[in-house]
Design an enzyme around this catalytic site. Sequence first.
Site, PDB file in Angstrom:
ATOM      1  N   LYS A  65      87.177 -16.777  32.311  1.00  0.00           N
ATOM      2  CA  LYS A  65      87.143 -15.599  33.192  1.00  0.00           C
ATOM      3  C   LYS A  65      86.352 -15.897  34.470  1.00  0.00           C
ATOM      4  O   LYS A  65      86.731 -15.455  35.560  1.00  0.00           O
ATOM      5  CB  LYS A  65      86.500 -14.410  32.472  1.00  0.00           C
ATOM      6  CG  LYS A  65      87.246 -13.924  31.236  1.00  0.00           C
ATOM      7  CD  LYS A  65      88.560 -13.257  31.572  1.00  0.00           C
ATOM      8  CE  LYS A  65      89.153 -12.615  30.339  1.00  0.00           C
ATOM      9  NZ  LYS A  65      90.592 -12.441  30.401  1.00  0.00           N
ATOM     10  N   LYS A  98     102.483 -18.672  27.051  1.00  0.00           N
ATOM     11  CA  LYS A  98     102.900 -17.522  26.260  1.00  0.00           C
ATOM     12  C   LYS A  98     103.141 -16.302  27.142  1.00  0.00           C
ATOM     13  O   LYS A  98     102.659 -16.217  28.271  1.00  0.00           O
ATOM     14  CB  LYS A  98     101.843 -17.197  25.202  1.00  0.00           C
ATOM     15  CG  LYS A  98     100.504 -16.716  25.745  1.00  0.00           C
ATOM     16  CD  LYS A  98      99.539 -16.422  24.594  1.00  0.00           C
ATOM     17  CE  LYS A  98      98.216 -15.865  25.133  1.00  0.00           C
ATOM     18  NZ  LYS A  98      97.268 -15.539  24.053  1.00  0.00           N
ATOM     19  N   LYS A 146     100.593 -10.132  30.073  1.00  0.00           N
ATOM     20  CA  LYS A 146     100.581  -9.182  31.188  1.00  0.00           C
ATOM     21  C   LYS A 146      99.993  -9.811  32.449  1.00  0.00           C
ATOM     22  O   LYS A 146     100.407  -9.505  33.563  1.00  0.00           O
ATOM     23  CB  LYS A 146      99.755  -7.952  30.798  1.00  0.00           C
ATOM     24  CG  LYS A 146     100.270  -7.237  29.557  1.00  0.00           C
ATOM     25  CD  LYS A 146      99.214  -6.309  28.984  1.00  0.00           C
ATOM     26  CE  LYS A 146      99.628  -5.783  27.614  1.00  0.00           C
ATOM     27  NZ  LYS A 146      98.563  -5.095  26.912  1.00  0.00           N
TER      28      LYS A 146
END
Length: 331
Positions: free
Chosen positions: A111, A194, A197
């Site tokens: 992140k 994969k 969103k």
Amino acid sequence: METVVSGIRSTGKLHLGNYYGAVSNFVKMQNEYNCFFFIADYHSLTTHPTPANLHGNIKQVLVEYLAAGLDPEKTTLYIQSDVPEIAELYLYMNMNAYLGELERSTSFKDKVRSNPDNVNAGLLTYPVLMAADILIHHATKVPVGKDQEQHLEMTRTFGNRFNNLYQTEYFKEPFAFNYSNDLIKIPGLDGKGKMGKSEGEMNAVYLSDSPEIIRKKVMKAVTDAGPTQENQVKPQEVQNLFDLMKVVSSADTLVHFDELYNKCQIRYGDFKKQLAEDMIIATQPIREKIEDISKNTVLLRQVAKHGAIKARESASKTIKEVREIIGFKAF
């Protein structure tokens, strides 16, 4: 029955990866385990959603959980923020979580790299909140993907640290749980990893997508120029589409297009059209239920209220006992 806990962040609509990778198994688990499934709206606050988006996303996930087959009579289905005891346990667990171990979390490092302008304390202590989610119900089984296994290990660490600090054996150790022997990986349409969103709207096929939108997304899916040798290895972007077909299409359909590929006779346009139609058929029952349930505000209110009552019954007992163990006492 053993207790299972799992949650999905309220960051928008559920896609095929959520459904085949998790929710379809939740539907089966609810008949065999004491299940707590929640909408993780506290977790979503790390990305600072607007109030309107936050509420809309929570509603969307609740609707889609119900449409996918979760039964509030068989499972405890609740919204995380409706259970304030989770935040209290999160506070207590933070007192025994250390900066070094939190900074070593792989997801935290990812992140920081991907969004260096939003390195907030919520991201740093994400594993502590996840631990509180699990420990509050004394879960022993947690259906998680590979990317969450480190967090689950940290949950065991925090629980055991609490037990050692207060010389008790209060918290049990939770472990990763794969309900199905077949781990289904649902790739995205962008030819890379994969389905998700965060990779963009065109990468994912959502359960609520209309047939027209599904066709548009699949027809724009990434492929190559086509095979040049018989029986050659498929490149990742093409293999991804075959992996999707394996999930939504019949075995005969998959074999048919596999043979065409191996003979260098495949036409990607025909292949994608078939894949899109099979996705539309596979998602149709859920899509119709989503449309019906989303209009039923009375049902949604009842489900959320009922779930909160059941979840708080378990959570309030845990907090009462944790407070006593720590030493909080009334005068």
